[in-house]
Design an enzyme around this catalytic site. Sequence first.
Site, PDB file in Angstrom:
ATOM      1  N   ASP A  40       0.857  -1.184   0.000  1.00 36.90           N
ATOM      2  CA  ASP A  40       0.000   0.000   0.000  1.00 36.90           C
ATOM      3  C   ASP A  40       0.897   1.240   0.000  1.00 36.90           C
ATOM      4  O   ASP A  40       2.128   1.136   0.046  1.00 36.90           O
ATOM      5  CB  ASP A  40      -0.972  -0.028   1.189  1.00 36.90           C
ATOM      6  CG  ASP A  40      -0.269  -0.098   2.532  1.00 36.90           C
ATOM      7  OD1 ASP A  40       0.949   0.120   2.596  1.00 36.90           O
ATOM      8  OD2 ASP A  40      -0.947  -0.371   3.536  1.00 36.90           O
ATOM      9  N   ASP A  68      -7.633  -7.760  -0.125  1.00 34.40           N
ATOM     10  CA  ASP A  68      -6.683  -7.970   0.969  1.00 34.40           C
ATOM     11  C   ASP A  68      -7.418  -7.685   2.256  1.00 34.40           C
ATOM     12  O   ASP A  68      -8.331  -6.863   2.287  1.00 34.40           O
ATOM     13  CB  ASP A  68      -5.498  -7.006   0.870  1.00 34.40           C
ATOM     14  CG  ASP A  68      -5.832  -5.653   1.468  1.00 34.40           C
ATOM     15  OD1 ASP A  68      -5.534  -5.427   2.658  1.00 34.40           O
ATOM     16  OD2 ASP A  68      -6.435  -4.817   0.760  1.00 34.40           O
TER      17      ASP A  68
END
Lengths: 377, 377
Positions: A93, A268
Amino acid sequence: MNLPNHFELLATDGAARTGRLTTPHGVVRTPTFMPVGTAGAMKGMHWREVREAGADIVLGNTYHLMLRPGAERVAGLGGLQRFTGWGGPMLTDSGGFQVMSLSELRKVTEKAVTFRSHIDGAKVELSPERSIEVQRLLGSDIAMQMDECVRLPAERADIERAMQLSLRWAERSKRAFEAAPDGYMLFGIAQGGDVPALRQVSARGLTDIGFHGYAIGGLAVGEPQAVMLSMIEETAPALPADRPRYLMGVGTPEDMLEAVARGIDMFDCVMPTRNGRHGMAFTRFGQINLRNARHVDDPRPLDEESPWPAARSYSRAYLHHLVRSGETLGAMLLSEINVAYYQELMQGIRGAIANGTFESFRNQTRAGWARGDITQR
Amino acid sequence: MNLPNHFELLATDGAARTGRLTTPHGVVRTPTFMPVGTAGAMKGMHWREVREAGADIVLGNTYHLMLRPGAERVAGLGGLQRFTGWGGPMLTDSGGFQVMSLSELRKVTEKAVTFRSHIDGAKVELSPERSIEVQRLLGSDIAMQMDECVRLPAERADIERAMQLSLRWAERSKRAFEAAPDGYMLFGIAQGGDVPALRQVSARGLTDIGFHGYAIGGLAVGEPQAVMLSMIEETAPALPADRPRYLMGVGTPEDMLEAVARGIDMFDCVMPTRNGRHGMAFTRFGQINLRNARHVDDPRPLDEESPWPAARSYSRAYLHHLVRSGETLGAMLLSEINVAYYQELMQGIRGAIANGTFESFRNQTRAGWARGDITQR
């Protein structure tokens, strides 16, 4: 400018899709679930177990890794895949989301986010450019643009401001990513909260900029499931059909099944490992709380037909004992059982889409969860 | 009365011995190190890893297991080996030692120890007879007599009183064990603190009663290593040469090497797993503290020639990162690395005794530890 496409769509069934995403560290079968290895480790699991459970790709958190051990250090040690020993594809991320949720004294400006490290209090600046630089140093196969995510419910004006800022950061992120070698990917992130019109603006804006893939962010942040699904319905069709679509931070098995039905390819979530640490098991028959006293004398496994050995070999009585005693092995076994169930679900989804039987798979799977856990002896 | 002998002495080299102990759940090669699976689990390790590391037998703690999940419950679930999934040989302690160290409001009488459970405060009585009953319910391959262990330093009168009480409890334990099926074993425990004459009395008294094997208790409780080794020298030769000798709660690799040189066959200790949880690794070159900053950028493994994969594949930098970050995987990897090193040491010891080269093995091993960890790059 259009970036090269590493995604191959193999089959569709309604809005559901199955495909292959080729990364520098291997192929990812989609739909895919990415277990979250926060700080370079999967909590309670060996990397070989993550692989054996069926995961093609895992997620690392830029915020944690940039603070410790540090991006330059990881680069010096050969990148995240080599440093950790995982070896396979990794998505990171941008770090922005966790700056907002974990750090103190943060300040968001047009240029960057400034915050204090939760580890040593050091002042750190994270800009879209630095986020890309950090992710490149980490060596992630898929980098995410930095964005600003607003918790719901929120005012429309706040949602719009953050969405527009995220679009400007998307452009800067793409420029910063230009020097990356072939094969590595950058995903844009659609924002817009629970406002359909803003979701459309965001999706179109990102598509105009052009990314290897597209994420839907700012969901699973407190809104009801119906709102989340409705926002997916607004956003997914507005994204390029030939690129992977990633729903960030989602979710429960049911969330994922419904999101796949609406055209999502990637997920996720910390849920399988976090819930595992709290004594919860995910199975074909829903979630089971092993802490519950009903399991204390039960010699039956969680699911005797599970493809995952630990789910069919250890008794509920033993798992209950481990959870009650706070033994690490309980968290280890439930984490791997849950990650394996998530992967089993993805495998089932992929097969069903390929066979054109996704709708009946979806109904059967939902019926299993609704049936609930096996009855008392 | 002499009990059947399940121990076969294969070779001796000086006072050091190697042999085979046949239990209902498998054969144990001696000298052997028994990792401690306190409450029916090895902290941070899967049972398959314990087996792969080379352990033939593990230890379970009667005190913990009788309180939770309860001995009758474990019996109903098929015994400890089946309940846990370990499947191999298990030795259980009597519970007495941990009553003394973990419980409150304990009272020792000739008849029994009374204490309050550290889990729910319930009042529990543990007599030599109940200890044997509990260990039989757990299904342990090797049960230990209940004894009273005195922490050193202590007054001679206290040591003698506890030693004599332990001898009387030894007789009661043996009577209580009479109904056990063939193949299951009961070990007596020699006490006597740091007083040579009392050690001799205890060893002779136990030998007169007659057990399947003999333990030396009351050592590694605060005394210097020299005192411990001297007490082994007093006790071991006074025990029957054809029976296994077990030094309880020991210890460091060096303790074990020196004890083997004095005729000891069996060991147990929490050290490999506990130190692993605290960032310490045992290697051929001594203990390594992975928390130390010198490892932060070091790409080298702990020991590139180790037979254990994790010791030769993960970098010191990664292990350091895991330890510093408090990641479970750090404790998991260091626990298995340490248990594997202990087993590697035992394997080396057994081979050297069989080859008649124990003295040179001992010198080489000590030289490795003395050499210390690999030098800085």
